[in-house]
Each structure stands twice: as structure tokens, then as C-alpha cells.
Scaffold this motif. Structure first.
Motif, short mmCIF file in Angstrom:
data_model
loop_
_atom_site.label_atom_id
_atom_site.label_comp_id
_atom_site.label_asym_id
_atom_site.label_seq_id
_atom_site.Cartn_x
_atom_site.Cartn_y
_atom_site.Cartn_z
N LEU A 60 0.90 -1.24 -0.02
CA LEU A 60 -0.03 0.21 0.23
C LEU A 60 1.13 1.49 -0.21
CD1 LEU A 60 -3.12 -1.16 2.42
CD2 LEU A 60 -2.91 -0.77 0.11
N GLN A 61 1.56 1.11 0.69
CA GLN A 61 3.12 2.43 0.83
C GLN A 61 3.49 2.45 -0.84
OE1 GLN A 61 5.63 1.19 3.95
NE2 GLN A 61 4.99 2.85 5.39
N THR A 62 3.62 1.33 -1.08
CA THR A 62 4.31 1.54 -2.51
C THR A 62 3.74 2.27 -3.65
OG1 THR A 62 6.04 -0.50 -2.60
CG2 THR A 62 5.88 0.12 -4.07
N THR A 63 2.30 1.56 -3.29
CA THR A 63 1.80 2.70 -4.02
C THR A 63 1.39 4.02 -4.40
OG1 THR A 63 0.03 -0.01 -4.67
CG2 THR A 63 -0.37 2.00 -5.54
N GLN A 64 0.91 4.03 -2.78
CA GLN A 64 0.33 5.83 -2.93
C GLN A 64 1.59 6.35 -3.19
OE1 GLN A 64 -0.10 6.40 1.80
NE2 GLN A 64 -2.00 7.04 0.92
N ILE A 65 3.09 5.78 -2.71
CA ILE A 65 4.63 6.77 -3.44
C ILE A 65 4.13 7.01 -4.48
CG2 ILE A 65 6.71 7.08 -3.14
CD1 ILE A 65 6.72 5.46 -0.28
N TRP A 66 4.26 6.07 -5.16
CA TRP A 66 4.09 5.64 -6.41
C TRP A 66 3.37 6.77 -7.62
CZ3 TRP A 66 3.26 0.73 -9.85
CH2 TRP A 66 2.97 0.96 -10.92
N SER A 67 1.33 6.45 -7.00
CA SER A 67 0.38 7.44 -7.65
C SER A 67 1.01 8.77 -6.63
CB SER A 67 -0.37 6.78 -7.04
OG SER A 67 -1.12 6.70 -5.90
N GLU A 68 1.23 8.71 -5.81
CA GLU A 68 1.31 11.10 -5.64
C GLU A 68 1.22 11.58 -6.51
OE1 GLU A 68 4.29 12.94 -3.35
OE2 GLU A 68 3.57 11.07 -1.73
N GLY A 69 0.12 13.05 -6.27
CA GLY A 69 0.04 14.01 -7.29
C GLY A 69 -0.91 13.25 -8.48
N THR A 70 -1.21 11.85 -8.36
CA THR A 70 -2.42 11.71 -9.79
C THR A 70 -3.85 11.78 -8.84
OG1 THR A 70 -1.53 9.58 -9.60
CG2 THR A 70 -0.16 10.24 -11.18
N ASP A 71 -4.23 11.16 -10.22
CA ASP A 71 -5.91 10.66 -9.78
C ASP A 71 -5.98 9.29 -10.52
OD1 ASP A 71 -6.37 12.93 -8.42
OD2 ASP A 71 -6.91 14.31 -10.48
N CYS A 72 -5.25 8.56 -10.32
CA CYS A 72 -5.54 7.58 -10.66
C CYS A 72 -6.37 6.34 -9.74
CB CYS A 72 -4.39 6.31 -11.45
SG CYS A 72 -3.36 5.96 -9.54
N THR A 73 -7.02 5.26 -10.14
CA THR A 73 -7.25 4.68 -9.19
C THR A 73 -6.80 3.19 -8.39
OG1 THR A 73 -9.30 4.62 -11.03
CG2 THR A 73 -9.58 3.00 -9.60
N LYS A 74 -6.74 3.73 -7.83
CA LYS A 74 -6.26 2.65 -6.67
C LYS A 74 -7.46 1.32 -5.66
CE LYS A 74 -4.50 6.11 -4.64
NZ LYS A 74 -4.01 7.47 -4.90
N MET A 75 -6.77 -0.04 -6.24
CA MET A 75 -8.53 -0.53 -5.37
C MET A 75 -7.16 -1.91 -4.70
SD MET A 75 -11.18 -3.12 -7.42
CE MET A 75 -9.00 -4.01 -8.35
N VAL A 76 -7.93 -2.14 -3.28
CA VAL A 76 -6.99 -3.10 -2.80
C VAL A 76 -7.59 -4.46 -3.23
CG1 VAL A 76 -6.00 -4.09 -0.55
CG2 VAL A 76 -6.18 -1.42 -1.47
N SER A 77 -7.02 -5.54 -3.24
CA SER A 77 -7.27 -7.23 -3.72
C SER A 77 -6.78 -8.02 -2.60
CB SER A 77 -7.56 -7.76 -4.54
OG SER A 77 -7.77 -8.64 -4.89
N PRO A 78 -7.22 -8.48 -2.19
CA PRO A 78 -6.67 -10.13 -1.27
C PRO A 78 -6.20 -10.74 -1.89
CG PRO A 78 -8.65 -9.85 -0.77
CD PRO A 78 -8.49 -8.98 -1.39
N LEU A 79 -6.52 -11.14 -3.54
CA LEU A 79 -6.17 -11.53 -4.86
C LEU A 79 -5.17 -10.90 -4.94
CD1 LEU A 79 -9.83 -12.73 -6.20
CD2 LEU A 79 -8.46 -13.97 -5.00
N VAL A 80 -4.62 -10.02 -5.09
CA VAL A 80 -3.20 -10.54 -4.70
C VAL A 80 -2.09 -10.35 -3.81
CG1 VAL A 80 -2.95 -8.71 -7.04
CG2 VAL A 80 -2.92 -7.99 -5.19
N SER A 81 -2.60 -11.52 -2.95
CA SER A 81 -1.40 -11.01 -0.98
C SER A 81 -0.32 -12.13 -1.55
CB SER A 81 -2.67 -11.10 -0.02
OG SER A 81 -3.18 -12.54 -0.61
N PRO A 82 0.07 -12.23 -0.64
CA PRO A 82 1.43 -13.17 0.03
C PRO A 82 0.54 -14.08 -0.45
CG PRO A 82 1.30 -11.39 1.50
CD PRO A 82 -0.07 -11.22 0.98
N ARG A 83 1.73 -14.83 -1.63
CA ARG A 83 1.71 -16.66 -1.60
C ARG A 83 3.35 -17.43 -2.09
NH1 ARG A 83 -1.65 -20.26 -3.43
NH2 ARG A 83 -0.83 -21.49 -4.64
#
Length: 190
Positions: A60-83
Motif C-alpha cells: 500500500l505504501q509503494t502504491t501510495q508513493i508511486w501514485s502521489e500527485g495523480t488521480d489514478c484509481t487505486k484498488m486493494v485486493s486480497p487476491l494479490v496478497s502474499p503467496r
């Protein structure tokens, strides 16, 4: 459609293994923060793009920092959680790979949309499910990605998860030596 899988930036849990793997809820290190910032130059985002993140602090932090300053859509899904990769029924899930509860994600990362269709996976995650169960989940997840109509979707996840999806999509037999490094991207078209 193109999926761009990106491993999260360096996490605190990687600094002193194996002891540090027993940390609960590790975030990014200073190096991880810099890696996440470098994604802005490598993959500039726009408001038309979608990033799907695993529900762990470091992704989530990686995504938040990467997308800072943009209005892209950010979604969270457990289907890409650790495996775990490869799967071994004798292995246990490590504390560093415990999913954040939906409530905590909503509270601390309130600019992320929670993917509700996979509600049952928020409690158990995909870390230890069988290959057959993962194949069913992967198929559903990839179909949902196609239904978005996006030409490219970014997914911020974990080495074992990325390798599991890559093996499922390509049909190649992979090993731990195929794991991506921190913030390294892997593009898969399908």
C-alpha cells in the motif's frame, strides 16, 4: 490487456532475516521509499489508470508513493496478497505476511477502493491455498481485470504471488530463482 506486476519496495522485514520475517505489519525502509518514488519516472500514471495493491502496509505504501500527485484509481485486493512459492503444506504463514484488516486499510489508506467481490479471502488470504484453488482464483481475478476495459493494469504485490500468476498465465514451470527483485516490473499480455 497488459498486466504490469511490480514487487513492493524494500520492506523492513527483509533487513535481518530470518528474525525480521517475524515482524508484524512491516512498512517500507528508506531504500523502499526511494524505490517507490523511482516508479513515478519509470511508469508515470494518469487518472485513467488502475493500480491493484495487496492489502499489506509495504504494498500500500509503494502504491501510495508511486501514485502521489495523480488521480489514478487505486484498488486493494486480497487476491494479490502474499503467496508461498512453491507451495509446501508444512510451511506456516509468517507474521510479516499477515493481511491488514479491511477496516485498517480504509482508515489508513482511505484513497484506495476496497475490492469487495473477494470478501471471503480477506480473512484467509491466498498464501497457503492449493494450486487448484489458486488456479480458480487466478482465473476469476484475471477475468475481473479484463472486465475493467483497461489496456494496462498495474499490480503491486509480492515475489511469490507474482511468480504464481506468471506461472498460471504463461504455463511455464517456474522456481524461486524466477522471483522479481524489489520494484522490478514484469509485463504479461493476455
Amino acid at each position: 490487456m497488459e498486466l504490469v506486476f511490480t514487487r513492493h519496495g524494500q520492506g523492513e522485514h527483509t533487513l535481518n532475516p530470518p528474525e525480521s520475517l517475524h515482524m508484524t505489519d512491516p512498512g517500507l525502509t528508506e531504500a523502499g521509499i526511494l524505490q517507490a518514488k523511482s516508479l513515478r519516472k519509470q511508469f508515470p500514471l494518469s487518472e485513467t489508470e488502475l493500480i491493484i495493491s495487496s492489502p499489506l502496509r509495504r504494498t500500500l505504501q509503494t502504491t501510495q508513493i508511486w501514485s502521489e500527485g495523480t488521480d489514478c484509481t487505486k484498488m486493494v485486493s486480497p487476491l494479490v496478497s502474499p503467496r508461498m512459492f512453491p507451495q509446501n503444506p508444512e510451511w506456516e504463514t509468517l507474521p510479516c505476511d499477515t493481511l491488514l484488516p479491511r477496516e485498517k486499510v480504509t482508515e489508513e489508506f482511505n484513497d484506495f477502493f476496497i475490492e469487495e467481490q473477494s470478501g471471503e479471502w480477506w480473512s484467509k488470504g491466498i498464501n497457503k491455498i492449493s494450486e487448484q484453488a489458486f488456479a480458480r482464483i487466478a482465473k476469476k481475478f484475471l477475468n475481473r481485470c479484463k472486465q475493467t476495459g483497461k489496456k494496462r493494469i498495474y499490480i503491486v504485490s509480492h515475489d511469490g504471488t507474482i511468480t504464481s500468476y506468471r506461472q498460471y498465465i504463461t504455463g511455464e514451470k517456474l522456481s524461486r530463482s524466477d522471483f522479481p527483485k524489489e520494484t522490478v516490473d514484469l509485463k504479461i499480455s493476455f
